[in-house]
Structures are given as structure tokens and as C-alpha cells.
Enzyme design. Structure first.
Site, PDB file in Angstrom:
ATOM      1  N   GLY A   1      33.491  -3.849 -21.502  1.00 37.91           N
ATOM      2  CA  GLY A   1      34.264  -5.058 -21.248  1.00 37.91           C
ATOM      3  C   GLY A   1      33.711  -6.336 -21.831  1.00 37.91           C
ATOM      4  O   GLY A   1      34.332  -7.001 -22.653  1.00 37.91           O
TER       5      GLY A   1
ATOM      6  N   SER B   1      47.802 -10.175 -15.222  1.00 36.01           N
ATOM      7  CA  SER B   1      48.390  -9.545 -16.404  1.00 36.01           C
ATOM      8  C   SER B   1      49.544  -8.653 -15.964  1.00 36.01           C
ATOM      9  O   SER B   1      49.427  -7.874 -15.015  1.00 36.01           O
ATOM     10  CB  SER B   1      47.337  -8.753 -17.173  1.00 36.01           C
ATOM     11  OG  SER B   1      46.687  -7.822 -16.338  1.00 36.01           O
ATOM     12  N   LEU B   2      50.669  -8.780 -16.678  1.00 32.59           N
ATOM     13  CA  LEU B   2      51.907  -8.100 -16.288  1.00 32.59           C
ATOM     14  C   LEU B   2      52.443  -7.181 -17.384  1.00 32.59           C
ATOM     15  O   LEU B   2      53.639  -6.916 -17.453  1.00 32.59           O
ATOM     16  CB  LEU B   2      52.975  -9.148 -15.927  1.00 32.59           C
ATOM     17  CG  LEU B   2      52.623 -10.115 -14.795  1.00 32.59           C
ATOM     18  CD1 LEU B   2      53.675 -11.205 -14.682  1.00 32.59           C
ATOM     19  CD2 LEU B   2      52.477  -9.365 -13.470  1.00 32.59           C
TER      20      LEU B   2
ATOM     21  N   ASP C   1      40.684  -7.145 -22.925  1.00 30.90           N
ATOM     22  CA  ASP C   1      39.463  -7.840 -23.337  1.00 30.90           C
ATOM     23  C   ASP C   1      39.774  -8.962 -24.327  1.00 30.90           C
ATOM     24  O   ASP C   1      39.153 -10.026 -24.295  1.00 30.90           O
ATOM     25  CB  ASP C   1      38.475  -6.848 -23.958  1.00 30.90           C
ATOM     26  CG  ASP C   1      37.991  -5.806 -22.954  1.00 30.90           C
ATOM     27  OD1 ASP C   1      37.880  -6.146 -21.770  1.00 30.90           O
ATOM     28  OD2 ASP C   1      37.719  -4.667 -23.371  1.00 30.90           O
TER      29      ASP C   1
ATOM     30  N   VAL D   1      47.683 -14.497 -23.819  1.00 29.24           N
ATOM     31  CA  VAL D   1      48.786 -13.553 -24.011  1.00 29.24           C
ATOM     32  C   VAL D   1      48.955 -13.234 -25.492  1.00 29.24           C
ATOM     33  O   VAL D   1      49.185 -12.077 -25.877  1.00 29.24           O
ATOM     34  CB  VAL D   1      50.092 -14.114 -23.414  1.00 29.24           C
ATOM     35  CG1 VAL D   1      51.301 -13.291 -23.858  1.00 29.24           C
ATOM     36  CG2 VAL D   1      50.009 -14.142 -21.888  1.00 29.24           C
TER      37      VAL D   1
ATOM     38  N   GLY E   1      44.123   2.580 -32.508  1.00 26.31           N
ATOM     39  CA  GLY E   1      42.739   2.822 -32.112  1.00 26.31           C
ATOM     40  C   GLY E   1      42.207   1.751 -31.182  1.00 26.31           C
ATOM     41  O   GLY E   1      42.892   1.287 -30.274  1.00 26.31           O
TER      42      GLY E   1
END
Length: 310
Positions: A40, A224-225, A256, A280, A291
Site C-alpha cells: 500500500g 471510494s464508490l 493507491d 478520482v 496488470g
């Protein structure tokens, strides 16, 4: 600009490959693997670098896989501050199936951290200058309890370090205990767990995010949606940013990239709307790549320009 650091307790060396189709028992012929840094906080630092900013990634690195990880970050000109770990850094595998477009993500357990290795990481964090931003992102490896994470964030905040958290499950719950986080980014399911109730209506999500802010747990909450973008709230306002329709190639690295972009804007003193819009855009930019590739500056800026016009 405010200095940015990231902390990754469970880094990884990620390999990605392509195979025509997947079926049991037979030999699956794959393309040559592409290796990239993973974890992360490491990906957040990479995204910030891709977007023209600077961030230092703090993490443990062990064995040949750890050396490969550090080498890859040097190639990307990402600054690092590492602790030598006894256990080898884990290696994950991402497989893209050509015939179906499906993705398979094989995620290995994080390398165990000893008490001494965690202490060394903690010392690096607590020497960060007051006022800097610290992004704590990713899962907890074996050997690190949620209590240790809570204490680390609390100690950092007491030194004036502004903490951002992107995690899940017990780690996310633990990170919120000290309160007053600069930013937290749950998805809708994670937010539901944080407030301990179902969030079935759009207004339910906004209300729950506002509760976290009003309780003093975080100054900003960005939910986050997925294809619907993100809903962001702070003490005085709320905004929702919906990305343009795009063909998604991979969702790996989107979260990330989003956190990296928002952190960069926070370091620049941007408004809630500007921060969320850039996040966004970067998250969407990551999805158009196959990937494990993250956002690029060019793709992110194109989407920002679109969002600014619409």
C-alpha cells in the site's frame, strides 16, 4: 510543499503475467513476467512520484526479493528508507486471462516482522519532522498487533505528524482509535463496518462519513464508490466526484493511486473538491492499464480536465 512519507509494514514484490486461458492441472503457458513494487504505502509513494511529487517510502526489506524491490524503486526514482528484515519480502502474482479478460490475484502472507524490526521502523517514523504527512497504508504482517499500530499512530500524532490511513478490517479500526486523522479512505463496505450498520441509501453513506468527522476520528473522510467515484466530507462540506465512463483493464493500484493523488493535493493545501477530483482522476487513470501499473500524470491530467469541465 509539505514533506510526504509513507509506511508499509507488509511490502511485496509483485509479478504480473498473461495467459490465454485458465484450466486445472494442465500447464498454463504465460508471458514473461513483469515485476513491480507492491504494498500500500509503497504504491502511494510511487503514485506521488508519477504525478510529479516527492515521497519517501519507509518499509522493511528482506532477502533477494527485498533487494529486487528496492532496486525497482530506485529505477522509478522513489526515495526509500528501509529496515533490513530477516524474512524475505513476499512475492505476489497477478494473472490476466486473455480469452476472458478475467484477473486472478494470488496474494501471499506478509513477511513476519520481529519486535526489533518493528522498533526500527517506529524510530524512523518518529524522526519525521512535525507538520509532515505520513500515509500508513496496507495490511498488518504477522508479528504486528493492532495495538502496536494504534500506539505508533498516536505517538506520531503527538509529534505533530499528520497521519493518513488506508487500510481495512481490524487495522482500519485500530488506526481510528487515536482520532484526528488527516484523512481516511474506506470503501462503502468498510465504512459500514466502522459505523456498525448497513448503508443502503446514498444519504446513508454521507451521514456515516460525517459521523466519523464529527466524532473527531478523522478531519476528512473519502469513501471510494467504484464506478461512482468517491464521496468526500469534512467538517463543513461534502462533495461527490463521478469519473467519466471508461473501459477498465485492471483495478490493481487504483486505490493507491487515488490516495497518492489526494495526499499530494493535501500537501499543496488544496480544497476538499480539488483533492477529491484529483484522487478520482488518478484512480481512474490506473484502471485503464493492464496488470499492476499505477496512474500516469498525462492520463490523470486528461481526466481532471474532463471533470473540471463537467
Amino acid at each position: 510543499m509539505v514533506s510526504i512519507y509513507t509506511l508499509t509494514l507488509s511490502p511485496s514484490l509483485d509479478s504480473a503475467t498473461l495467459t490465454p486461458q485458465i484450466y486445472p492441472e494442465g500447464k498454463l503457458r504465460c508471458s514473461a513476467p513483469v515485476f513491480e513494487p507492491g504494498g500500500g504505502g509503497i504504491n502511494v509513494a510511487r503514485a506521488i512520484t508519477h504525478l510529479g511529487g516527492k515521497a519517501t517510502a519507509i518499509f522493511p526489506a528482506g532477502g533477494a526479493t527485498g533487494e529486487h524491490l528496492v532496486s525497482l524503486l530506485a529505477d522509478e526514482q522513489v526515495a526509500v528508507d528501509t529496515v533490513e528484515a530477516k524474512d524475505w519480502t513476499r512475492q505476489n502474482l497477478h494473472v490476466h486471462v486473455g480469452s476472458s479478460g478475467e484477473q486472478y490475484r494470488f496474494v501471499m502472507p506478509g513477511a513476519k516482522l520481529t519486535d526489533d524490526e518493528f522498533r526500527q521502523l517506529e524510530e524512523k517514523v518518529l524522526t519525521i519532522e512535525s507538520g509532515a504527512l505520513l500515509v500508513v497504508s496496507g495490511s498488518l504482517p504477522p508479528g504486528v498487533s493492532t495495538e502496536k499500530l494504534t500506539a505508533l499512530i498516536q505517538s506520531a500524532q503527538q509529534r505533530g505528524i499528520r497521519c493518513i490511513v488506508d487500510s481495512s478490517g481490524e487495522a482500519l479500526q485500530a488506526a481510528l482509535v487515536p482520532g484526528n486523522l488527516e484523512l481516511v479512505k474506506p470503501n462503502q463496505k468498510e465504512l459500514s463496518a466502522l459505523v456498525n450498520r448497513e448503508l443502503t441509501q446514498p444519504d446513508d453513506v454521507r451521514t456515516a462519513a460525517q459521523e466519523l468527522v464529527r466524532s473527531g476520528k478523522a478531519r476528512r473522510v473519502v469513501v471510494s464508490l467504484g464506478p461512482q467515484g468517491a464521496l468526500a466530507v469534512d467538517e463543513s462540506s461534502s462533495v461527490q466526484v463521478v469519473p467519466p465512463p471508461m473501459k477498465s483493464q485492471s483495478t490493481v493500484g487504483a486505490g493507491d493511486s487515488m490516495v497518492g493523488a489526494m495526499t499530494l493535493k493535501l500537501a499543496q493545501g488544496a480544497s476538499l473538491l480539488e483533492m477529491t477530483r484529483y484522487g478520482v482522476a488518478a484512480g481512474s487513470a490506473a484502471t485503464i492499464n493492464q496488470g499492476t501499473r499505477l496512474c500516469s500524470l498525462a492520463d490523470t491530467q486528461k481526466i481532471v480536465d474532463y471533470l473540471s469541465r463537467n
